[in-house]
Enzyme design. Structure first.
Site, PDB file in Angstrom:
ATOM      1  NE  ARG A 136      -6.035  -7.217 -81.202  1.00 40.74           N
ATOM      2  CZ  ARG A 136      -5.066  -6.165 -81.027  1.00 40.74           C
ATOM      3  NH1 ARG A 136      -4.393  -6.844 -80.420  1.00 40.74           N
ATOM      4  NH2 ARG A 136      -5.961  -5.012 -81.760  1.00 40.74           N
ATOM      5  CB  SER A 168     -10.507  -5.500 -86.000  1.00 37.40           C
ATOM      6  OG  SER A 168     -10.532  -4.206 -85.438  1.00 37.40           O
ATOM      7  CD  GLU A 176      -8.112  -8.562 -84.236  1.00 37.89           C
ATOM      8  OE1 GLU A 176      -7.715  -8.556 -84.663  1.00 37.89           O
ATOM      9  OE2 GLU A 176      -8.686  -7.573 -82.782  1.00 37.89           O
TER      10      GLU A 176
HETATM   11  C1  LIG Z   1     -16.306  -1.623 -80.257  1.00 41.27           C
HETATM   12  C2  LIG Z   1     -15.220  -2.516 -80.635  1.00 41.27           C
HETATM   13  C3  LIG Z   1     -14.110  -1.945 -80.715  1.00 41.27           C
HETATM   14  C4  LIG Z   1     -13.007  -2.869 -80.214  1.00 41.27           C
HETATM   15  N1  LIG Z   1     -11.220  -3.144 -80.319  1.00 41.27           N
HETATM   16  C5  LIG Z   1     -10.634  -3.457 -80.305  1.00 41.27           C
HETATM   17  C6  LIG Z   1      -9.860  -3.113 -79.939  1.00 41.27           C
HETATM   18  O1  LIG Z   1      -9.378  -1.556 -80.154  1.00 41.27           O
HETATM   19  N2  LIG Z   1      -8.393  -3.725 -79.593  1.00 41.27           N
HETATM   20  C7  LIG Z   1      -8.673  -5.218 -79.095  1.00 41.27           C
HETATM   21  O2  LIG Z   1      -7.709  -6.281 -78.597  1.00 41.27           O
HETATM   22  N3  LIG Z   1     -10.123  -5.619 -79.307  1.00 41.27           N
HETATM   23  C8  LIG Z   1     -10.968  -4.785 -79.319  1.00 41.27           C
HETATM   24  N4  LIG Z   1     -12.565  -4.894 -79.087  1.00 41.27           N
HETATM   25  C9  LIG Z   1     -12.379  -6.991 -79.399  1.00 41.27           C
HETATM   26  C10 LIG Z   1     -12.779  -7.247 -77.643  1.00 41.27           C
HETATM   27  O3  LIG Z   1     -13.369  -5.899 -77.492  1.00 41.27           O
HETATM   28  C11 LIG Z   1     -11.457  -8.042 -77.180  1.00 41.27           C
HETATM   29  O4  LIG Z   1     -10.863  -8.552 -78.134  1.00 41.27           O
HETATM   30  C12 LIG Z   1     -12.329  -8.163 -75.321  1.00 41.27           C
HETATM   31  O5  LIG Z   1     -10.371  -8.287 -75.122  1.00 41.27           O
HETATM   32  C13 LIG Z   1     -12.984  -9.338 -75.492  1.00 41.27           C
HETATM   33  O6  LIG Z   1     -12.931  -9.479 -73.763  1.00 41.27           O
HETATM   34  P1  LIG Z   1     -14.396 -10.351 -73.697  1.00 41.27           P
HETATM   35  O7  LIG Z   1     -14.141 -10.547 -72.920  1.00 41.27           O
HETATM   36  O8  LIG Z   1     -15.642  -9.555 -74.307  1.00 41.27           O
HETATM   37  O9  LIG Z   1     -13.817 -11.005 -74.897  1.00 41.27           O
HETATM   38  P2  LIG Z   1     -14.733 -12.627 -74.784  1.00 41.27           P
HETATM   39  O10 LIG Z   1     -15.243 -12.191 -76.586  1.00 41.27           O
HETATM   40  O11 LIG Z   1     -16.139 -13.045 -74.652  1.00 41.27           O
HETATM   41  O12 LIG Z   1     -13.645 -14.364 -75.721  1.00 41.27           O
HETATM   42  C14 LIG Z   1     -13.091 -13.803 -76.594  1.00 41.27           C
HETATM   43  C15 LIG Z   1     -12.038 -15.500 -76.357  1.00 41.27           C
HETATM   44  O13 LIG Z   1     -11.292 -15.124 -74.850  1.00 41.27           O
HETATM   45  C16 LIG Z   1     -11.098 -16.317 -73.924  1.00 41.27           C
HETATM   46  N5  LIG Z   1     -11.949 -15.992 -72.776  1.00 41.27           N
HETATM   47  C17 LIG Z   1     -12.745 -14.486 -72.563  1.00 41.27           C
HETATM   48  N6  LIG Z   1     -12.720 -15.222 -70.981  1.00 41.27           N
HETATM   49  C18 LIG Z   1     -11.954 -15.993 -70.916  1.00 41.27           C
HETATM   50  C19 LIG Z   1     -10.807 -16.206 -68.916  1.00 41.27           C
HETATM   51  N7  LIG Z   1     -11.986 -15.854 -68.261  1.00 41.27           N
HETATM   52  N8  LIG Z   1     -10.582 -17.132 -68.970  1.00 41.27           N
HETATM   53  C20 LIG Z   1     -10.223 -18.144 -69.952  1.00 41.27           C
HETATM   54  N9  LIG Z   1     -10.430 -17.704 -71.652  1.00 41.27           N
HETATM   55  C21 LIG Z   1     -11.414 -16.302 -71.792  1.00 41.27           C
HETATM   56  C22 LIG Z   1     -12.398 -17.142 -75.004  1.00 41.27           C
HETATM   57  O14 LIG Z   1     -13.015 -18.046 -74.539  1.00 41.27           O
HETATM   58  C23 LIG Z   1     -12.904 -16.469 -76.770  1.00 41.27           C
HETATM   59  O15 LIG Z   1     -11.276 -17.194 -76.882  1.00 41.27           O
HETATM   60  C24 LIG Z   1     -13.028  -4.619 -79.751  1.00 41.27           C
HETATM   61  C25 LIG Z   1     -14.610  -4.842 -79.725  1.00 41.27           C
HETATM   62  C26 LIG Z   1     -15.597  -3.857 -80.204  1.00 41.27           C
HETATM   63  C27 LIG Z   1     -16.931  -4.877 -79.995  1.00 41.27           C
END
Ligand SMILES: Cc1cc2nc3c(=O)[nH]c(=O)nc-3n(C[C@H](O)[C@H](O)[C@H](O)COP(=O)(O)OP(=O)(O)OC[C@H]3O[C@@H](n4cnc5c(N)ncnc54)[C@H](O)[C@@H]3O)c2cc1C
Length: 315
Positions: A187, A236, A306
């Site tokens: 992660r 999570s 996480e």
């Molecule tokens: C219902 C649900 C189910 C989920 N299931 C899973 C699963 O099965 N597996 C899993 O791994 N995750 C899961 N997640 C968590 C989430 O979907 C993932 O971690 C996803 O990758 C987050 O992407 P985001 O763009 O929303 O990141 P954000 O929440 O916006 O950011 C997360 C981190 O990434 C950094 N970041 C974002 N974009 C960039 C960029 N362009 N450059 C540099 N850094 C960046 C941010 O600074 C932050 O530190 C789930 C979430 C939900 C709501």
């Protein structure tokens, strides 16, 4: 009244410091709607560049002005505190949407950091390409998937990454990094220094389109059954301790349905906290504290987050 005036002065000062940029900037924008938890205070400046040129100009200005910068993707793994985030929050969801095969290579897919993860998974599956199906059902953006090394308990996005384009927060242009210069961990992904990912190239394998379609259908049904569906949450909350499942530990500790304000330990999956309506970040943080304390008491284990927590509490 006085604090209102101070905030207005700060906001107008910031507007001056970020004036004339090509990129759209929203001052004092509430971040709750930019996260899947639907919780969180305002960004001093929410910057929404559409392309790399706007991003590079924005970073250079913030750097020169000594403004703190942070990055938000789809906000699917982020809790923004109620006091919001100081400085510039860079969010790529207004652009960076290119998604396609790299010319001359039928197995190399390039996705902009603002592409929604489900769109990438669909794109690959429709072409019978394997390697990113571990992202099935994961909300958020490709940039967030890279930064979080998102995936299942066994497979991660990082395994399929060939290279990444990124811009350092310390200024400079956009560079391409081969995957060998990124350390993928559970992660998380360590870039050589803090930066903004603008696109990712995934090296996929030829698979069976029919089998992929069936897998995605089955997986979606499994998620609907085992995870809260259609309610604001952030996936999570805690990492799985080695050889254990955080959700099982929380459930056995009797915490399903435990509530603080508008935040609740999901009755469907105990490692999810849900916003039942009107939750504040303070509610979520207090509930996280309750869960940790109870799990420590019941199992002698410290749960690690996480979830990413950004910003400041209300004064
Ligand atoms: C219902 C649900 C189910 C989920 N299931 C899973 C699963 O099965 N597996 C899993 O791994 N995750 C899961 N997640 C968590 C989430 O979907 C993932 O971690 C996803 O990758 C987050 O992407 P985001 O763009 O929303 O990141 P954000 O929440 O916006 O950011 C997360 C981190 O990434 C950094 N970041 C974002 N974009 C960039 C960029 N362009 N450059 C540099 N850094 C960046 C941010 O600074 C932050 O530190 C789930 C979430 C939900 C709501």
């Amino acid at each position: 009244m006085r604090s209102c005036l101070v905030e207005e002065e700060m906001a107008s000062g910031l507007e001056g410091r970020l004036a004339g940029l090509a990129c759209e900037v929203r001052f004092g924008e509430r971040l709750a709607p930019y996260t899947t938890f639907q919780v969180g205070g305002p960004a001093d400046a929410l910057a929404l560049p559409k392309d790399e040129a706007e991003l590079v100009e924005l970073i250079a200005r913030c750097w020169a002005e000594g403004l703190p910068m942070s990055v938000l993707g789809g906000g699917a793994n982020t809790l923004v505190r109620d006091g919001g985030i100081r400085g510039a929050v860079i969010c790529l969801v207004n652009g960076f949407r290119e998604l396609g095969l790299v010319e001359g290579d039928a197995l190399l897919v390039e996705a902009g950091a603002g592409v929604k993860i489900p769109a990438l998974v669909r794109f690959a599956a429709e072409r019978g390409l394997e390697g990113v199906e571990c992202l099935a059902g994961v909300p958020g953006t490709v940039g967030g998937a890279l930064a979080m090394n998102a995936g299942t308990a066994e497979r991660y996005a990082g395994e399929a990454v060939e290279s990444v384009r990124w811009a350092r927060l310390a200024g400079g242009g956009v560079e391409t990094l081969p995957a060998s210069r990124i350390t993928f961990v559970y992660r998380g992904a360590r870039l050589p220094e803090p930066g903004v990912v603008t696109s990712v190239r995934f090296r996929l394998r030829k698979g069976d389109a029919e089998a992929l379609r069936a897998y995605l259908k089955e997986h979606a049904a499994m998620r609907r059954e085992r995870q809260p569906w259609g309610v604001p949450c952030a996936g999570s909350i805690f990492r799985n301790p080695p050889g254990e499942r955080a959700g099982r530990l929380i459930e056995v500790a009797g915490l399903k349905g435990r509530r603080v304000g508008g935040a609740e330990v999901s009755r469907v999956h105990a490692n999810f906290l849900v916003n039942c309506g009107g939750a504040t970040a303070a509610d979520v943080l207090e509930l996280i504290g309750v869960v940790r304390a109870r799990v420590r008491e019941a199992h002698g284990l410290d749960l690690e987050l996480e979830l990413k927590i950004a910003g400041e509490d209300l004064p």
